[in-house]
Write an enzyme that holds these catalytic residues in place. Structure first.
Site, PDB file in Angstrom:
ATOM      1  N   HIS A   1       0.845  -1.191   0.000  1.00  0.00           N
ATOM      2  CA  HIS A   1       0.000   0.000   0.000  1.00  0.00           C
ATOM      3  C   HIS A   1       0.885   1.247   0.000  1.00  0.00           C
ATOM      4  CE1 HIS A   1      -2.076   3.205   2.489  1.00  0.00           C
ATOM      5  NE2 HIS A   1      -2.943   3.033   1.519  1.00  0.00           N
ATOM      6  N   ASN A   2       0.494   2.257  -0.784  1.00  0.00           N
ATOM      7  CA  ASN A   2       1.276   3.504  -0.857  1.00  0.00           C
ATOM      8  C   ASN A   2       2.777   3.195  -0.911  1.00  0.00           C
ATOM      9  OD1 ASN A   2      -1.110   4.866  -0.813  1.00  0.00           O
ATOM     10  ND2 ASN A   2      -0.780   5.908   1.136  1.00  0.00           N
TER      11      ASN A   2
ATOM     12  N   GLU B   1       1.580   0.192  -5.444  1.00  0.00           N
ATOM     13  CA  GLU B   1       0.622   1.287  -5.640  1.00  0.00           C
ATOM     14  C   GLU B   1       1.339   2.560  -6.078  1.00  0.00           C
ATOM     15  OE1 GLU B   1      -3.147   3.473  -3.419  1.00  0.00           O
ATOM     16  OE2 GLU B   1      -1.766   2.248  -2.239  1.00  0.00           O
TER      17      GLU B   1
ATOM     18  N   ASP C   1       0.368   6.581  -6.530  1.00  0.00           N
ATOM     19  CA  ASP C   1      -0.596   7.645  -6.258  1.00  0.00           C
ATOM     20  C   ASP C   1      -0.131   8.876  -7.049  1.00  0.00           C
ATOM     21  OD1 ASP C   1      -2.520   9.209  -5.115  1.00  0.00           O
ATOM     22  OD2 ASP C   1      -2.024   8.713  -3.049  1.00  0.00           O
TER      23      ASP C   1
ATOM     24  N   HIS D   1       1.713  11.369  -1.541  1.00  0.00           N
ATOM     25  CA  HIS D   1       0.444  11.207  -0.845  1.00  0.00           C
ATOM     26  C   HIS D   1      -0.265  12.559  -0.832  1.00  0.00           C
ATOM     27  CE1 HIS D   1      -1.851   9.335   2.783  1.00  0.00           C
ATOM     28  NE2 HIS D   1      -2.428   9.065   1.624  1.00  0.00           N
TER      29      HIS D   1
ATOM     30  N   GLU E   1      -3.590   5.042  -8.634  1.00  0.00           N
ATOM     31  CA  GLU E   1      -4.583   5.947  -8.057  1.00  0.00           C
ATOM     32  C   GLU E   1      -4.376   7.277  -8.774  1.00  0.00           C
ATOM     33  OE1 GLU E   1      -5.461   7.861  -3.764  1.00  0.00           O
ATOM     34  OE2 GLU E   1      -5.299   5.675  -3.797  1.00  0.00           O
TER      35      GLU E   1
END
Length: 754
Positions: free
Chosen positions: A313-314, A343, A345, A358, A392
């Site tokens: 994640h992230n 991931e 973003d 983020h 994302e």
């Protein structure tokens, strides 16, 4: 095993297997390197490998400083060239061949260095890699031996290859043993046969043998050493079949003796001495982890959704979710650990360049194209099986087009841009079919059928934001926020089209096999608690991704086990955070070549089964076993407070079972005062395992503290189905997942059908 001789200077060269090696001599001589931190901070430092062959140090003023050292064991890898963000940013292209980076395990920052010439850089890289490789290839017994002699050498303050009583006491504290003066004096006088007031030569050898004597090994060996006080090949085979439940042949036993028995006379007789028997436990055959599960051994030809997939994640974050650094290094580290879903973003950046960070926080930013380059370079170094890029996307249409361009131009043929085959498929392809391919997960403007019928789609259209991106905003509005999606980016989404989850019924009727939903942890937990059977069935033909709650700003993790129990494949965790949850993830993906894919049990793949992890009725998955674990002893646990010589650990061992709710359990030994070198417990534990295929066993060693929480010493986690029975050695890992070279537990494992 007793070393060949006890010249404390020479032994360390012998134990590395590199005596006389040119590269080793270069490192021992050392040389000047430029340490690079920024444009303005680039300073020359003298680096050298110390005589223990396990510690590097540097000086700036010819004065040794302890805090300027690091252990070879702390190095994860050495990268030649400008392969780090720092070197790319702060050095010129022309210096490519002079640069190299030392990558450390855990959270320690990379060490970026520059040699005076390409030839010198190659010498440093080849020398370091050779020492690292040789140290990694030592078995646990050799590492133990190396560690003890290294501690002896450090205790020999004046370097005269002798040990005084004072030096012996210092040595015992170094190896994590606290003894009173009377006992230390007794040990010393027993070995000082020359009555010289120092131990040297054979006297040190006698002290070593006294120190490393293991009663439990003596008892087991004595029971089966029935041929002139030694184990014949037939005796060894009896031990292996009776105690270890091993399916060896007499020829296998003879081959083991030929390969591992150190005494040549015994080897000629096809006998195994006690030293050879001890070596058995330092080999993969004597480990708790089944060596047959070490390579890729599972069927890799089933659809992607039939596998648990190691997921991050992230991934771009090195620390917390609010102000920590974003880095390509985070992707390299995750991929190097076998992570198969990362991931990205992505947000609009200045100069038309998309950035990864983020959003709405103070985390630093990294170029999208640099991340894609890092993924290209490291995607398949740890595993050949497919990597999923979970996008994302928050970018404008123009920067989305640039994203698509970068992925196509940088990833090349590795990027999957069209479904496999010439006809519209009805199920996801397998990891085997997708070897060395990179898939994009994200929004798509149309159905996958359009890839076959040249169905023209608008160049731009609006789609709802990703579930994770929209999570914060949904509380204020009933409809999902919309973003415009470029066709160029949309067309790269083949088998992992992101859709919103409404219900299991809706998904069954309306959702195509290539459409997948993402669930925040709280939603997934509710479904796993209240609709587990429906969730399991949903995941039989669809992919599901789970991600941590937005409130986890410290990058903490949720428990992944209930999500796996519900059949969820992409259970994304914060890889940068050492914690019990990451231990479980590392244990889950330990077998099958650490390739990042684990085949789910048949009852989670076959729709004829109605598996519910919360309601265990008599069915094929209910194969109840009674697991007996005897925690016998530990060897050479690390000191936690090295700055305090008299600080000795008080170890205890906790054994934990994770799996379906009915199987979760924990038991622990009492603590042993002041002995981290060879504590003995001989404690028996018993656990009932209802669903062995989903059970995970975790061993944790802690330093007992009466006034505060116990301190972590080491742990090892593995699937129940990957354990070997009988007397076994359990290696121990650090919090960041690295091996503790000389430490381990000695246990006895047995599982009986109920």
């Amino acid at each position: 095993m007793t070393p060949r001789y006890f010249d404390l200077d020479g032994f360390l060269y012998i134990s590395t297997g590199l005596e006389g090696d040119v590269d080793l001599q270069f490192l021992l001589q050392g040389g000047e390197l430029t340490k690079v931190k920024s444009d303005s901070w680039q300073k020359k430092r003298f680096y050298r490998l110390q005589e223990d062959c396990e510690t590097m140090w540097h000086e700036s003023s010819k004065i040794f400083r302890k805090n300027n050292t690091f252990s070879i064991d702390d190095i994860d890898s050495v990268r030649q060239g400008r392969e780090s963000e720092g070197l790319l940013k702060y050095t010129d292209d022309s210096l490519e061949d002079c640069c190299f980076s030392i990558i450390f395990k855990g959270k320690r920052k990379n060490l970026d260095l520059m040699a005076s010439s390409p030839e010198e850089a190659k010498l440093w890289v080849s020398g370091l890699e050779k020492v690292i490789t040789h140290m990694d290839n030592l078995n646990s017994q050799q590492k133990s031996e190396h560690w003890i002699i290294s501690c002896m050498r450090k205790a020999d303050k004046n370097g005269d290859n002798r040990m005084t009583l004072k030096e012996l006491k210092h040595f015992l504290r170094q190896i994590n043993v606290e003894v009173d003066d009377t006992h230390a004096t007794m040990l010393f006088e027993k070995c000082d046969t020359s009555r010289s007031g120092t131990l040297e030569g054979d006297e040190i050898k006698q002290f070593y043998e006294l120190l490393t004597y293991r009663e439990e090994i003596e008892v087991i060996y004595g029971k089966y050493a029935l041929t002139d006080g030694q184990m014949s090949a037939a005796n060894l085979l009896t031990f292996l079949k009776t105690e270890q439940m091993a399916s060896w042949s007499l020829e296998d036993a003879e081959n083991f003796i030929e390969k591992h028995e150190p005494d040549q006379t015994a080897k000629q007789k096809k006998h195994l001495t006690k030293d050879g028997f001890l070596r058995y436990f330092s080999q993969k055959e004597g480990s708790i982890f089944n060596p047959e599960h070490q390579p890729v051994y599972q069927d890799m030809s089933q659809p992607l959704n039939h596998y648990f997939i190691s997921s991050s994640h992230n991934t771009y974050l090195m620390e917390d979710q609010l102000k920590g650094p974003s880095s390509t290094e985070a992707y390299i580290r995750a991929l190097s650990k076998g992570c198969r879903c990362v991931e990205l973003d992505i947000w609009d950046g200045p100069d038309g360049e998309p950035l990864i960070y983020h959003g709405h926080t103070l985390t630093s930013r990294v170029l999208f194209k640099d991340v894609i380059k890092a993924i290209k370079d490291y995607a398949f170094k740890a595993s050949e099986y497919p990597v999923i890029l979970s996008l994302e996307n928050h970018c404008s249409v123009q920067q989305q087009k640039l994203m698509a361009h970068y992925m196509i131009s940088i990833l090349g043929s590795a990027l999957l841009t069209h479904p496999l085959g010439n006809e519209m498929p009805s199920a996801l392809p397998s990891p085997q079919e997708l070897k060395r391919r990179i898939l994009v997960k994200g929004k798509r403007l149309n159905k996958l059928d359009a890839a076959f019928n040249n169905n023209n789609t608008e160049d731009v259209d609006s789609v709802s934001e990703e579930d994770e991106a929209a999570e914060v905003k949904e509380s204020d509005q009933k409809t999902k926020p919309k973003i415009k999606l470029a066709k160029e980016l949309s067309d790269l989404v083949i088998y992992c089209k992101s859709v919103h989850f409404n219900s299991f019924e809706h998904a069954k009727e309306k959702q195509a096999f290539y459409e997948m939903a993402s669930f925040k942890e709280s939603k997934a937990k509710t479904l796993a608690d209240n609709s587990a059977s429906a969730f399991v069935h949903h995941n039989m033909d669809k992919l599901s991704r789970i991600y941590p709650a937005g409130s986890r700003t410290d990058s903490s993790n949720y428990n992944p086990v209930p999500m796996w129990n519900a059949g969820c494949q992409i259970v994304a965790l914060n890889f940068q955070t050492p914690c019990k949850q990451m231990d479980l993830n590392q244990g889950r993906f330990l077998p099958n070549g650490k390739c990042g894919y684990i085949l789910k049990p048949e009852f989670m793949r076959n729709p004829d089964f109605l598996f519910d992890p919360n309601n265990l009725t008599k069915a094929p998955w209910l194969r109840r076993k009674t697991l007996h674990i005897m925690v016998i002893s530990a060897q050479q646990l690390p000191k936690l407070n090295k700055d305090k010589p008299k600080s000795i650990v008080d170890p205890l061992v906790r054994v934990e079972i994770y799996g379906v709710a009915a199987d979760r359990a924990s038991q622990q030994t009492p603590h042993i005062n002041n002995n981290g070198f060879n504590p003995t417990w001989n404690r028996n534990f018993q656990f009932i395992i209802n669903v062995p295929e989903l059970a995970i066993v975790r061993f944790e060693v802690e330093d007992y503290d009466t006034a505060s929480a116990n301190d972590f010493i080491g742990q090892y986690t593995l699937p129940f189905t990957s354990m070997q029975y009988g007397y076994r050695r359990v290696p121990l890992l650090t919090q960041s997942g690295g091996i503790i070279p000389s430490a381990g537990l000695f246990v006895h494992i047995m599982a009986l059908d109920n």
